[in-house]
Design a protein around this motif. Structure first.
Motif, PDB file in Angstrom:
ATOM      1  N   GLU A 120      48.441  51.090  45.823  1.00  0.00           N
ATOM      2  CA  GLU A 120      48.387  49.623  45.889  1.00  0.00           C
ATOM      3  C   GLU A 120      46.948  49.147  46.042  1.00  0.00           C
ATOM      4  N   LEU A 121      46.161  49.839  46.848  1.00  0.00           N
ATOM      5  CA  LEU A 121      44.771  49.420  47.051  1.00  0.00           C
ATOM      6  C   LEU A 121      43.939  49.556  45.777  1.00  0.00           C
ATOM      7  N   ALA A 122      44.287  50.494  44.915  1.00  0.00           N
ATOM      8  CA  ALA A 122      43.591  50.596  43.630  1.00  0.00           C
ATOM      9  C   ALA A 122      43.845  49.337  42.802  1.00  0.00           C
ATOM     10  N   LEU A 123      45.074  48.833  42.831  1.00  0.00           N
ATOM     11  CA  LEU A 123      45.399  47.581  42.143  1.00  0.00           C
ATOM     12  C   LEU A 123      44.677  46.408  42.800  1.00  0.00           C
ATOM     13  N   VAL A 124      44.656  46.411  44.119  1.00  0.00           N
ATOM     14  CA  VAL A 124      44.012  45.344  44.884  1.00  0.00           C
ATOM     15  C   VAL A 124      42.529  45.249  44.540  1.00  0.00           C
ATOM     16  N   GLN A 125      41.850  46.385  44.458  1.00  0.00           N
ATOM     17  CA  GLN A 125      40.420  46.336  44.154  1.00  0.00           C
ATOM     18  C   GLN A 125      40.174  45.648  42.816  1.00  0.00           C
ATOM     19  N   ASN A 126      40.992  45.922  41.838  1.00  0.00           N
ATOM     20  CA  ASN A 126      40.852  45.250  40.551  1.00  0.00           C
ATOM     21  C   ASN A 126      41.170  43.759  40.687  1.00  0.00           C
ATOM     22  N   ASP A 127      42.230  43.441  41.425  1.00  0.00           N
ATOM     23  CA  ASP A 127      42.593  42.033  41.651  1.00  0.00           C
ATOM     24  C   ASP A 127      41.454  41.267  42.328  1.00  0.00           C
ATOM     25  N   LEU A 128      40.739  41.922  43.239  1.00  0.00           N
ATOM     26  CA  LEU A 128      39.659  41.221  43.934  1.00  0.00           C
ATOM     27  C   LEU A 128      38.506  40.883  42.989  1.00  0.00           C
ATOM     28  N   PHE A 129      38.298  41.662  41.941  1.00  0.00           N
ATOM     29  CA  PHE A 129      37.322  41.259  40.925  1.00  0.00           C
ATOM     30  C   PHE A 129      37.841  40.042  40.168  1.00  0.00           C
ATOM     31  N   ASP A 130      39.148  40.032  39.840  1.00  0.00           N
ATOM     32  CA  ASP A 130      39.755  38.842  39.229  1.00  0.00           C
ATOM     33  C   ASP A 130      39.566  37.632  40.139  1.00  0.00           C
ATOM     34  N   LEU A 131      39.792  37.841  41.425  1.00  0.00           N
ATOM     35  CA  LEU A 131      39.688  36.754  42.387  1.00  0.00           C
ATOM     36  C   LEU A 131      38.253  36.227  42.473  1.00  0.00           C
TER      37      LEU A 131
END
Length: 189
Positions: free
Chosen positions: A60-71
């Motif tokens: 999940e944190l691997a997905l989150v790290q990508n999402d935080l770039f989107d954010l």
């Protein structure tokens, strides 16, 4: 989408930086504070990942790290018009409800195997790095709320859910390593 041939451009030497819409703001602007705090949160998650072995949390944190770039891209793109249009498009990256919902499902999945809390927990144990990430995400959320012309409501929801996810992830990691570190009110009086 991104191509960097040179790392330095000199365009920020006077203390301003460019946003996605081409406008320039002071590097001390609330929007830039929020973007920096999101970047720091992402970095603290990276530190936690360096030692984390729990596979579901890691995934999940691997997905989150990508999402935080989107954010970060979302925060760097001011709303359009008086009604603050935060709709994504081919040229505008936004956090969308599906990203928030994915975090909610991950929280529910991890939380179903935990005992209910009967005390506040201290930020420590095997999940100490995740606790730092959780606190950093909370700061990023406060910074995003402070943006003068507003932030995408989905971005704010995402940050709020992310801190919840990290709290539950801390409990899961600590459960597999002896349990939460419990607060004992007034223990040292």
């Amino acid at each position: 989408m991104v191509r960097l041939n040179r790392i330095y451009t000199r365009t920020g030497d006077a203390g301003t930086t460019g946003l996605v819409d081409g406008s320039r703001v002071s590097k001390s602007d609330a929007r830039m504070q929020a973007i920096g705090d999101v970047d720091e949160a992402n970095s603290t998650i990276g530190v936690a990942l360096a030692t984390l072995t729990h596979e579901a949390v890691r995934a999940e944190l691997a997905l989150v790290q990508n999402d935080l770039f989107d954010l970060g891209a979302d925060l760097a793109t001011p709303g359009r018009g008086a009604d603050e249009d935060f709709a994504p498009s081919e040229m505008v990256l936004r956090i969308v409800p599906a990203q928030v919902e994915r975090l909610e499902r991950a929280i529910d999945t991890l939380n179903e195997h935990l005992e209910p809390l009967r005390s506040f927990i201290l930020p420590g144990g095997a999940a100490a790095h995740l606790h730092v990430a959780r606190a950093t995400v909370r700061r990023a959320e406060r910074s995003a709320v402070a943006i003068t012309h507003g932030a995408n409501p989905q971005a704010l929801k995402y940050l709020n859910r992310l801190s919840d996810f990290l709290f539950v992830a801390c409990r899961v990691v600590n459960q597999s390593a002896g349990g939460d570190v419990l607060w004992v009110a007034g223990a040292n009086r």
